[in-house]
Design a protein around this motif. Structure first.
Motif, PDB file in Angstrom:
ATOM      1  N   GLU A  13      33.666 -24.565  42.519  1.00 22.12           N
ATOM      2  CA  GLU A  13      32.427 -24.076  41.918  1.00 22.12           C
ATOM      3  C   GLU A  13      31.193 -24.744  42.509  1.00 22.12           C
ATOM      4  O   GLU A  13      30.085 -24.228  42.401  1.00 22.12           O
ATOM      5  CB  GLU A  13      32.464 -24.226  40.400  1.00 22.12           C
ATOM      6  CG  GLU A  13      32.435 -25.648  39.898  1.00 22.12           C
ATOM      7  CD  GLU A  13      32.674 -25.734  38.393  1.00 22.12           C
ATOM      8  OE1 GLU A  13      32.799 -24.691  37.718  1.00 22.12           O
ATOM      9  OE2 GLU A  13      32.746 -26.874  37.884  1.00 22.12           O
ATOM     10  N   GLU A  53      36.295 -14.741  50.252  1.00 26.21           N
ATOM     11  CA  GLU A  53      36.121 -14.410  48.833  1.00 26.21           C
ATOM     12  C   GLU A  53      36.543 -12.973  48.553  1.00 26.21           C
ATOM     13  O   GLU A  53      37.061 -12.665  47.489  1.00 26.21           O
ATOM     14  CB  GLU A  53      34.673 -14.614  48.390  1.00 26.21           C
ATOM     15  CG  GLU A  53      34.215 -16.050  48.358  1.00 26.21           C
ATOM     16  CD  GLU A  53      35.040 -16.938  47.456  1.00 26.21           C
ATOM     17  OE1 GLU A  53      35.184 -16.632  46.257  1.00 26.21           O
ATOM     18  OE2 GLU A  53      35.549 -17.961  47.955  1.00 26.21           O
ATOM     19  N   LYS A  54      36.319 -12.102  49.506  1.00 22.74           N
ATOM     20  CA  LYS A  54      36.632 -10.683  49.312  1.00 22.74           C
ATOM     21  C   LYS A  54      38.100 -10.355  49.578  1.00 22.74           C
ATOM     22  O   LYS A  54      38.653  -9.463  48.929  1.00 22.74           O
ATOM     23  CB  LYS A  54      35.771  -9.825  50.244  1.00 22.74           C
ATOM     24  CG  LYS A  54      34.300  -9.814  49.911  1.00 22.74           C
ATOM     25  CD  LYS A  54      33.564  -8.961  50.927  1.00 22.74           C
ATOM     26  CE  LYS A  54      32.098  -8.839  50.634  1.00 22.74           C
ATOM     27  NZ  LYS A  54      31.419  -8.005  51.652  1.00 22.74           N
ATOM     28  N   GLU A  99      27.468 -15.364  44.467  1.00 19.84           N
ATOM     29  CA  GLU A  99      27.871 -14.344  43.493  1.00 19.84           C
ATOM     30  C   GLU A  99      29.366 -14.059  43.553  1.00 19.84           C
ATOM     31  O   GLU A  99      30.031 -13.974  42.514  1.00 19.84           O
ATOM     32  CB  GLU A  99      27.080 -13.063  43.733  1.00 19.84           C
ATOM     33  CG  GLU A  99      25.609 -13.187  43.378  1.00 19.84           C
ATOM     34  CD  GLU A  99      24.763 -12.002  43.838  1.00 19.84           C
ATOM     35  OE1 GLU A  99      25.336 -10.999  44.340  1.00 19.84           O
ATOM     36  OE2 GLU A  99      23.529 -12.091  43.707  1.00 19.84           O
ATOM     37  N   LEU A 100      29.906 -13.908  44.758  1.00 19.74           N
ATOM     38  CA  LEU A 100      31.337 -13.633  44.906  1.00 19.74           C
ATOM     39  C   LEU A 100      32.181 -14.794  44.376  1.00 19.74           C
ATOM     40  O   LEU A 100      33.180 -14.578  43.688  1.00 19.74           O
ATOM     41  CB  LEU A 100      31.688 -13.349  46.369  1.00 19.74           C
ATOM     42  CG  LEU A 100      31.193 -12.029  46.931  1.00 19.74           C
ATOM     43  CD1 LEU A 100      31.323 -12.004  48.446  1.00 19.74           C
ATOM     44  CD2 LEU A 100      31.957 -10.859  46.304  1.00 19.74           C
ATOM     45  N   ARG A 101      31.774 -16.008  44.696  1.00 19.88           N
ATOM     46  CA  ARG A 101      32.530 -17.178  44.228  1.00 19.88           C
ATOM     47  C   ARG A 101      32.494 -17.257  42.709  1.00 19.88           C
ATOM     48  O   ARG A 101      33.519 -17.527  42.064  1.00 19.88           O
ATOM     49  CB  ARG A 101      31.969 -18.447  44.869  1.00 19.88           C
ATOM     50  CG  ARG A 101      32.610 -19.755  44.417  1.00 19.88           C
ATOM     51  CD  ARG A 101      34.137 -19.841  44.642  1.00 19.88           C
ATOM     52  NE  ARG A 101      34.526 -19.761  46.020  1.00 19.88           N
ATOM     53  CZ  ARG A 101      34.617 -20.773  46.870  1.00 19.88           C
ATOM     54  NH1 ARG A 101      34.322 -22.001  46.473  1.00 19.88           N
ATOM     55  NH2 ARG A 101      35.018 -20.574  48.108  1.00 19.88           N
ATOM     56  N   ALA A 102      31.341 -17.028  42.110  1.00 13.22           N
ATOM     57  CA  ALA A 102      31.234 -17.075  40.647  1.00 13.22           C
ATOM     58  C   ALA A 102      32.164 -16.045  40.010  1.00 13.22           C
ATOM     59  O   ALA A 102      32.869 -16.349  39.040  1.00 13.22           O
ATOM     60  CB  ALA A 102      29.790 -16.849  40.209  1.00 13.22           C
ATOM     61  N   GLU A 103      32.184 -14.845  40.562  1.00  8.42           N
ATOM     62  CA  GLU A 103      33.070 -13.792  40.039  1.00  8.42           C
ATOM     63  C   GLU A 103      34.536 -14.178  40.204  1.00  8.42           C
ATOM     64  O   GLU A 103      35.340 -13.991  39.286  1.00  8.42           O
ATOM     65  CB  GLU A 103      32.804 -12.457  40.738  1.00  8.42           C
ATOM     66  CG  GLU A 103      31.674 -11.679  40.138  1.00  8.42           C
ATOM     67  CD  GLU A 103      31.885 -11.358  38.657  1.00  8.42           C
ATOM     68  OE1 GLU A 103      32.949 -10.826  38.281  1.00  8.42           O
ATOM     69  OE2 GLU A 103      30.968 -11.652  37.872  1.00  8.42           O
ATOM     70  N   ASN A 104      34.893 -14.708  41.371  1.00  6.91           N
ATOM     71  CA  ASN A 104      36.281 -15.091  41.607  1.00  6.91           C
ATOM     72  C   ASN A 104      36.722 -16.217  40.686  1.00  6.91           C
ATOM     73  O   ASN A 104      37.841 -16.196  40.164  1.00  6.91           O
ATOM     74  CB  ASN A 104      36.491 -15.483  43.077  1.00  6.91           C
ATOM     75  CG  ASN A 104      36.635 -14.274  43.968  1.00  6.91           C
ATOM     76  OD1 ASN A 104      36.931 -13.172  43.509  1.00  6.91           O
ATOM     77  ND2 ASN A 104      36.428 -14.467  45.250  1.00  6.91           N
ATOM     78  N   LYS A 106      35.446 -16.898  37.744  1.00  5.02           N
ATOM     79  CA  LYS A 106      35.519 -16.304  36.395  1.00  5.02           C
ATOM     80  C   LYS A 106      36.866 -15.601  36.219  1.00  5.02           C
ATOM     81  O   LYS A 106      37.547 -15.786  35.204  1.00  5.02           O
ATOM     82  CB  LYS A 106      34.368 -15.319  36.213  1.00  5.02           C
ATOM     83  CG  LYS A 106      34.323 -14.645  34.871  1.00  5.02           C
ATOM     84  CD  LYS A 106      33.136 -13.695  34.801  1.00  5.02           C
ATOM     85  CE  LYS A 106      33.152 -12.892  33.513  1.00  5.02           C
ATOM     86  NZ  LYS A 106      32.062 -11.905  33.472  1.00  5.02           N
ATOM     87  N   THR A 107      37.253 -14.830  37.211  1.00  5.49           N
ATOM     88  CA  THR A 107      38.547 -14.137  37.180  1.00  5.49           C
ATOM     89  C   THR A 107      39.696 -15.137  37.135  1.00  5.49           C
ATOM     90  O   THR A 107      40.647 -14.968  36.363  1.00  5.49           O
ATOM     91  CB  THR A 107      38.699 -13.210  38.402  1.00  5.49           C
ATOM     92  OG1 THR A 107      37.635 -12.254  38.383  1.00  5.49           O
ATOM     93  CG2 THR A 107      40.037 -12.489  38.409  1.00  5.49           C
TER      94      THR A 107
END
Length: 178
Positions: A13, A53-54, A99-104, A106-107
Motif C-alpha cells: 500500500e 496491476e492489470k 488507483e489500480l493498486r488501491a483497487e487491487n 481493496k479486493t
C-alpha cells in the motif's frame, strides 16, 4: 519472517505514495533516462507496475483462489509498458498506478484469505507450481526491487559528477537486471 498478508499489504500500500513522492514533478532528465540499451527509465518502471496491476498479481491470485480446476497462469508480458505508456505523462501513470493498486488491495482484503489459503497453488508458465504465499511475497519483493531500480537509475545520472566517491556509493556500481 514467515509470510503474513497484513505485513505484505503494509508494503504494497506504500509503493504508490513512495513513487509519487520520489518522482512526481521532477524534470524529465530524472524520469526518462535509463542505464543504456535494454534498460528501463523510472517512467518505464511505473508503466511496468501498472501492467502488473492489470494482468499479474491479482489475476493470478484469483486463479489460485478460484473454483476452476485450471490453475495455469497466462505468461506475463514484461515489456508491455513500452506500448501501453505511449503518449502518457508520468503524472498520469503515477495516478493510474495509485488507483489500480488501491483497487487491487481493496479486493485482496475482502477475499478474507486465511493462512490455510497460503498453500493453495497455481501453475506459473516458467516456474510450475507456486503457492499463493509465494506469489504474494513475490509481489512485495517485486515492488521493493523496482523502487531500488528507480533509485539506482536516478543515482547514476550523477555518476561522473560525484568525482571520487563511487568507491563508497555502491548504488553507482550495481548493474541493471531488468
Amino acid at each position: 519472517m514467515n509470510f503474513e498478508l497484513n505485513k505484505a499489504i503494509s508494503v504494497l500500500e506504500r509503493t504508490p505514495s513512495t513513487l509519487i513522492s520520489l518522482l512526481n514533478d521532477l524534470p524529465k532528465e530524472w524520469t526518462q533516462e535509463n542505464e543504456g540499451d535494454s534498460t528501463w527509465s523510472p517512467f518505464d518502471v511505473v508503466g511496468h507496475l501498472i501492467h502488473g496491476e492489470k494482468t499479474d498479481w491479482m489475476v493470478r491470485t484469483e486463479i489460485i483462489l478460484g473454483d476452476s480446476p485450471n490453475k495455469e497462469f497466462e505468461p506475463f508480458d514484461r515489456f508491455a509498458q513500452f506500448e501501453n505508456s505511449k503518449g502518457k505523462t508520468l503524472k498520469v501513470l503515477l495516478e493510474q498506478f495509485k488507483e489500480l493498486r488501491a483497487e487491487n488491495l481493496k479486493t485482496l482484503r475482502v477475499k478474507n484469505i486465511s493462512a490455510a489459503d497460503y498453500s493453495r497453488k497455481g501453475i506459473h508458465p516458467e516456474f510450475g507450481a507456486i503457492t499463493l504465499s509465494q506469489l504474494l511475497s513475490a509481489w512485495v519483493v517485486h515492488d521493493l526491487g523496482h523502487i531500488a531500480q528507480i533509485s539506482r537509475v536516478m543515482a547514476k545520472q550523477y555518476k561522473e559528477e560525484v568525482g571520487p566517491w563511487p568507491k563508497y556509493l555502491t548504488i553507482l556500481n550495481s548493474t541493471p537486471k531488468e
